[in-house]
Design a protein around this motif. Structure first.
Motif, PDB file in Angstrom:
ATOM      1  N   GLN A  34      -0.037  -1.322  -2.995  1.00 36.75           N
ATOM      2  CA  GLN A  34      -0.200  -0.131  -2.318  1.00 36.75           C
ATOM      3  C   GLN A  34      -0.882  -0.664  -0.750  1.00 36.75           C
ATOM      4  O   GLN A  34      -0.461  -0.046   0.150  1.00 36.75           O
ATOM      5  CB  GLN A  34      -1.302   0.799  -2.896  1.00 36.75           C
ATOM      6  CG  GLN A  34      -0.858   1.473  -4.187  1.00 36.75           C
ATOM      7  CD  GLN A  34      -1.928   2.468  -4.636  1.00 36.75           C
ATOM      8  OE1 GLN A  34      -3.122   1.939  -4.820  1.00 36.75           O
ATOM      9  NE2 GLN A  34      -1.419   3.528  -4.854  1.00 36.75           N
ATOM     10  N   LEU A  35      -1.607  -1.465  -0.806  1.00 35.06           N
ATOM     11  CA  LEU A  35      -2.131  -1.842   0.556  1.00 35.06           C
ATOM     12  C   LEU A  35      -1.088  -2.457   1.460  1.00 35.06           C
ATOM     13  O   LEU A  35      -1.249  -2.066   2.588  1.00 35.06           O
ATOM     14  CB  LEU A  35      -3.540  -2.757   0.276  1.00 35.06           C
ATOM     15  CG  LEU A  35      -4.592  -2.388  -0.102  1.00 35.06           C
ATOM     16  CD1 LEU A  35      -5.634  -3.294  -0.636  1.00 35.06           C
ATOM     17  CD2 LEU A  35      -5.329  -1.482   1.044  1.00 35.06           C
ATOM     18  N   ASN A  36      -0.259  -3.582   0.807  1.00 34.90           N
ATOM     19  CA  ASN A  36       0.555  -3.960   1.370  1.00 34.90           C
ATOM     20  C   ASN A  36       1.822  -3.004   1.897  1.00 34.90           C
ATOM     21  O   ASN A  36       2.283  -3.404   2.985  1.00 34.90           O
ATOM     22  CB  ASN A  36       1.250  -5.308   0.560  1.00 34.90           C
ATOM     23  CG  ASN A  36       0.309  -6.341   0.599  1.00 34.90           C
ATOM     24  OD1 ASN A  36      -0.370  -6.499   1.350  1.00 34.90           O
ATOM     25  ND2 ASN A  36       0.325  -7.051  -0.694  1.00 34.90           N
ATOM     26  N   SER A  37       1.768  -1.941   1.041  1.00 35.35           N
ATOM     27  CA  SER A  37       2.956  -1.142   1.592  1.00 35.35           C
ATOM     28  C   SER A  37       2.545  -0.010   2.313  1.00 35.35           C
ATOM     29  O   SER A  37       3.355   0.697   2.806  1.00 35.35           O
ATOM     30  CB  SER A  37       3.734  -0.470   0.150  1.00 35.35           C
ATOM     31  OG  SER A  37       2.818   0.313  -0.409  1.00 35.35           O
ATOM     32  N   ALA A  43      -7.997   6.006   3.339  1.00 33.71           N
ATOM     33  CA  ALA A  43      -7.384   5.788   4.516  1.00 33.71           C
ATOM     34  C   ALA A  43      -8.106   4.865   5.427  1.00 33.71           C
ATOM     35  O   ALA A  43      -7.418   3.918   6.324  1.00 33.71           O
ATOM     36  CB  ALA A  43      -7.162   7.274   5.378  1.00 33.71           C
ATOM     37  N   MET A  44      -9.426   4.756   5.425  1.00 34.91           N
ATOM     38  CA  MET A  44     -10.111   3.958   6.231  1.00 34.91           C
ATOM     39  C   MET A  44      -9.985   2.439   5.954  1.00 34.91           C
ATOM     40  O   MET A  44      -9.428   1.536   6.708  1.00 34.91           O
ATOM     41  CB  MET A  44     -11.503   4.068   6.273  1.00 34.91           C
ATOM     42  CG  MET A  44     -12.110   3.166   7.126  1.00 34.91           C
ATOM     43  SD  MET A  44     -13.969   3.535   6.595  1.00 34.91           S
ATOM     44  CE  MET A  44     -14.876   3.041   8.328  1.00 34.91           C
ATOM     45  N   LEU A  45      -9.737   2.179   4.553  1.00 32.28           N
ATOM     46  CA  LEU A  45      -9.272   0.770   3.991  1.00 32.28           C
ATOM     47  C   LEU A  45      -7.935   0.410   4.586  1.00 32.28           C
ATOM     48  O   LEU A  45      -7.771  -0.671   5.050  1.00 32.28           O
ATOM     49  CB  LEU A  45      -9.541   0.498   2.763  1.00 32.28           C
ATOM     50  CG  LEU A  45      -9.075  -0.778   2.069  1.00 32.28           C
ATOM     51  CD1 LEU A  45      -9.863  -2.015   2.604  1.00 32.28           C
ATOM     52  CD2 LEU A  45      -9.590  -0.587   0.514  1.00 32.28           C
ATOM     53  N   GLN A  46      -7.106   1.388   4.324  1.00 29.84           N
ATOM     54  CA  GLN A  46      -5.564   0.872   4.524  1.00 29.84           C
ATOM     55  C   GLN A  46      -5.384   0.687   6.082  1.00 29.84           C
ATOM     56  O   GLN A  46      -4.732  -0.171   6.473  1.00 29.84           O
ATOM     57  CB  GLN A  46      -4.749   2.347   3.975  1.00 29.84           C
ATOM     58  CG  GLN A  46      -3.362   2.249   4.495  1.00 29.84           C
ATOM     59  CD  GLN A  46      -2.474   0.974   3.533  1.00 29.84           C
ATOM     60  OE1 GLN A  46      -2.786   1.038   2.421  1.00 29.84           O
ATOM     61  NE2 GLN A  46      -2.280  -0.212   4.189  1.00 29.84           N
TER      62      GLN A  46
END
Length: 84
Positions: A34-37, A43-46
């Protein structure tokens, strides 16, 4: 990794993103995907993950590793929250 608390640390920026998941070893690969895509629900971490170029700027920790490090700012609050 077992069930429980985990942390994703932003290296060099003193940010620690803490979460909880059951069967963490099974959830970890989809979380990274999920993070890579660009689809991680936090939202903040992404945003930081995307801006900083992904995994190479982060480290990953389990609750056992976090509890053992008394130098982490706010560790007392984290331990108090997980005790309830």
């Amino acid at each position: 990794m077992s069930s429980g608390i985990y942390a994703i640390a932003h290296i060099g920026n003193l940010k620690l993103f803490v979460g909880e998941a059951s069967k963490l070893s099974q959830k970890w690969p989809p979380m990274l995907a999920q993070l890579n895509s660009g689809k991680f629900p936090h939202a903040m971490l992404q945003q930081v993950w995307t801006t900083e170029g992904g995994k190479r700027h982060f480290s990953f920790h389990t609750k056992a590793e976090i509890i053992g490090d008394l130098d982490i700012l706010g560790i007392e609050e984290l331990l108090a929250e997980t005790a309830t």
